[in-house]
Design an enzyme around this catalytic site. Structure first.
Site, PDB file in Angstrom:
ATOM      1  CG  ASP A   1      -6.412 -13.746 -13.780  1.00  8.19           C
ATOM      2  OD1 ASP A   1      -7.466 -13.131 -14.023  1.00  8.19           O
ATOM      3  OD2 ASP A   1      -5.355 -13.195 -13.418  1.00  8.19           O
TER       4      ASP A   1
ATOM      5  CG  ASP B   1     -14.497 -15.034  -9.173  1.00 10.36           C
ATOM      6  OD1 ASP B   1     -14.221 -15.007  -7.959  1.00 10.36           O
ATOM      7  OD2 ASP B   1     -14.792 -14.031  -9.836  1.00 10.36           O
TER       8      ASP B   1
ATOM      9  CB  ALA C   1      -6.719  -8.434  -4.656  1.00 11.32           C
TER      10      ALA C   1
ATOM     11  CE1 TYR D   1      -5.735  -3.569  -2.835  1.00 16.17           C
ATOM     12  CE2 TYR D   1      -4.446  -1.639  -2.209  1.00 16.17           C
ATOM     13  CZ  TYR D   1      -4.513  -2.906  -2.768  1.00 16.17           C
ATOM     14  OH  TYR D   1      -3.376  -3.512  -3.228  1.00 16.17           O
TER      15      TYR D   1
ATOM     16  NE  ARG E   1      -4.821  10.588  -6.946  1.00 15.66           N
ATOM     17  CZ  ARG E   1      -4.139   9.617  -7.555  1.00 15.66           C
ATOM     18  NH1 ARG E   1      -4.685   8.982  -8.579  1.00 15.66           N
ATOM     19  NH2 ARG E   1      -2.928   9.278  -7.149  1.00 15.66           N
TER      20      ARG E   1
ATOM     21  CG  ASP F   1      -3.221  10.605  -3.427  1.00 21.15           C
ATOM     22  OD1 ASP F   1      -3.396   9.389  -3.251  1.00 21.15           O
ATOM     23  OD2 ASP F   1      -3.242  11.149  -4.545  1.00 21.15           O
TER      24      ASP F   1
END
Length: 347
Positions: free
Chosen positions: A31, A51, A75, A142, A281, A284
């Protein structure tokens, strides 16, 4: 098994780590602590503070010993931020995953479990449970980055024989029922921890985004899966990878509206939750609820903490005991080793 977990200092990753430990497996964590907390890594767990962009260092770890399985959680994961920084999200998530997948393939790792997402299915309105074979229509960079990684794993299987499980989980929520871990993000964007902080007086009014969706009370419906149930599913799929790769949708199969979550928090806490309406938003969808019949059938998995009240109760109790989250233990911005953290490994 000897398990390597990337993102094991994060919310879901850390809960999977303790699930693996509880099941008797050996675990090490990678991590970079960009969003995770060292205090979430259990004592005695080897910790590699690096990383995944460092391909050479990742390959060194994979080559240093024989790993039975790699579980990949690390992520960038903020949907709204990915809309503002699309190429950054696509590049970071995909390149870091490729570095890891390539190192696994080159060093003979035979099993790989990937933390995918329900954001693959946010491209259109759905008013029924989402099956595993639903068409992928990512509504954000994403979500798209996660699908690109799934495709890379398909080729790792075909060319290198590395079996993988892609778990497309819905809204992880709750906290370890034994109180060892909880949910902590900076910034916090998830409804349940935001609402809990509000009811505990740790932040101002909660904003409910949109009241004109075509749902039973006008607010969005989401599938909340307890993070401990999620960890159980991750552990169960590993044994399937001796035979084949799998892709599963993973959720409760129960949808709760935003207002039902508010009501559950008021009921469990016994306090009034201050909230106010806010505009919808962008992106959504009205409803995202998983059809998890396939993973239930093929692994015997079933959620034990499916009640929204139980999910809220575990999250609330952890936050009451840890009002400053992990930062009280670690110190804001502190990254040096401390006895409460796992064993740091020098490369």
């Amino acid at each position: 098994m000897k398990c390597l977990v990337t993102g094991g200092a994060g919310y879901v990753g850390s809960h999977v780590v303790i699930g693996l430990l509880d099941a008797g497996h050996e675990v090490a964590v990678i991590d970079n602590l960009s969003t995770g907390y060292r205090a979430a890594v259990p004592s005695g767990v080897r910790f590699f503070p690096l990383d995944l962009l460092d391909a050479e260092a990742i390959n060194k770890i994979l080559a240093s010993e024989k790993w039975d399985v790699v579980l990949h959680f690390a992520a960038l994961s903020l949907v709204n931020e990915s809309m503002r920084k699309p190429f950054y999200y696509l590049r970071q998530n995909y390149i870091t995953a490729l570095n890891l997948i390539e190192a696994c393939a080159q060093n003979g790792v035979r099993r790989f479990v990937f933390s995918s997402t329900a954001a693959l299915f946010g491209g259109k309105e759905r008013f029924s449970l989402i099956p595993d074979n639903a068409r992928v229509e990512a509504s954000s960079p994403y979500g798209e980055s996660k699908f690109l990684i799934e495709r890379a794993l398909v080729w790792a299987d075909q060319i290198y024989g590395m079996r993988s499980a892609s778990l497309r989980y819905f809204n992880a929520a709750g906290a370890d029922p034994l109180g060892r871990l909880g949910e902590e993000h900076t910034p916090e964007t998830h409804l349940i921890p935001l609402a809990i902080d509000t009811v505990l007086g740790l932040r101002g009014k909660l904003k409910i985004f949109g009241n004109d969706y075509p749902t039973r009370d006008g607010t969005c419906i989401r599938d909340y899966i307890h993070v401990t149930d999620l960890a159980d599913a991750y552990i169960r799929v590993i044994e399937l990878l001796d035979r084949r790769s799998v892709t599963y949708n993973l959720g409760n199969g129960l949808g709760f509206t935003n207002m039902e979550v508010v009501q559950a928090i008021e009921h469990v806490s016994g306090r009034k939750l201050p909230w106010e309406w806010a505009p919808r938003r962008t992106g959504d969808p009205s409803m995202l609820v998983a059809d998890s019949a396939l993973i239930r059938r093929e692994t015997g998995w079933s959620p034990h903490y499916s009640s929204i009240d139980i999910i809220v109760e575990t999250a609330l109790q952890w936050r009451k005991r840890n009002p400053h989250g992990y930062r009280k233990q670690a110190g804001i911005g502190q990254e040096k080793w401390s006895p409460i953290f796992g064993q740091e490994v020098e490369l």
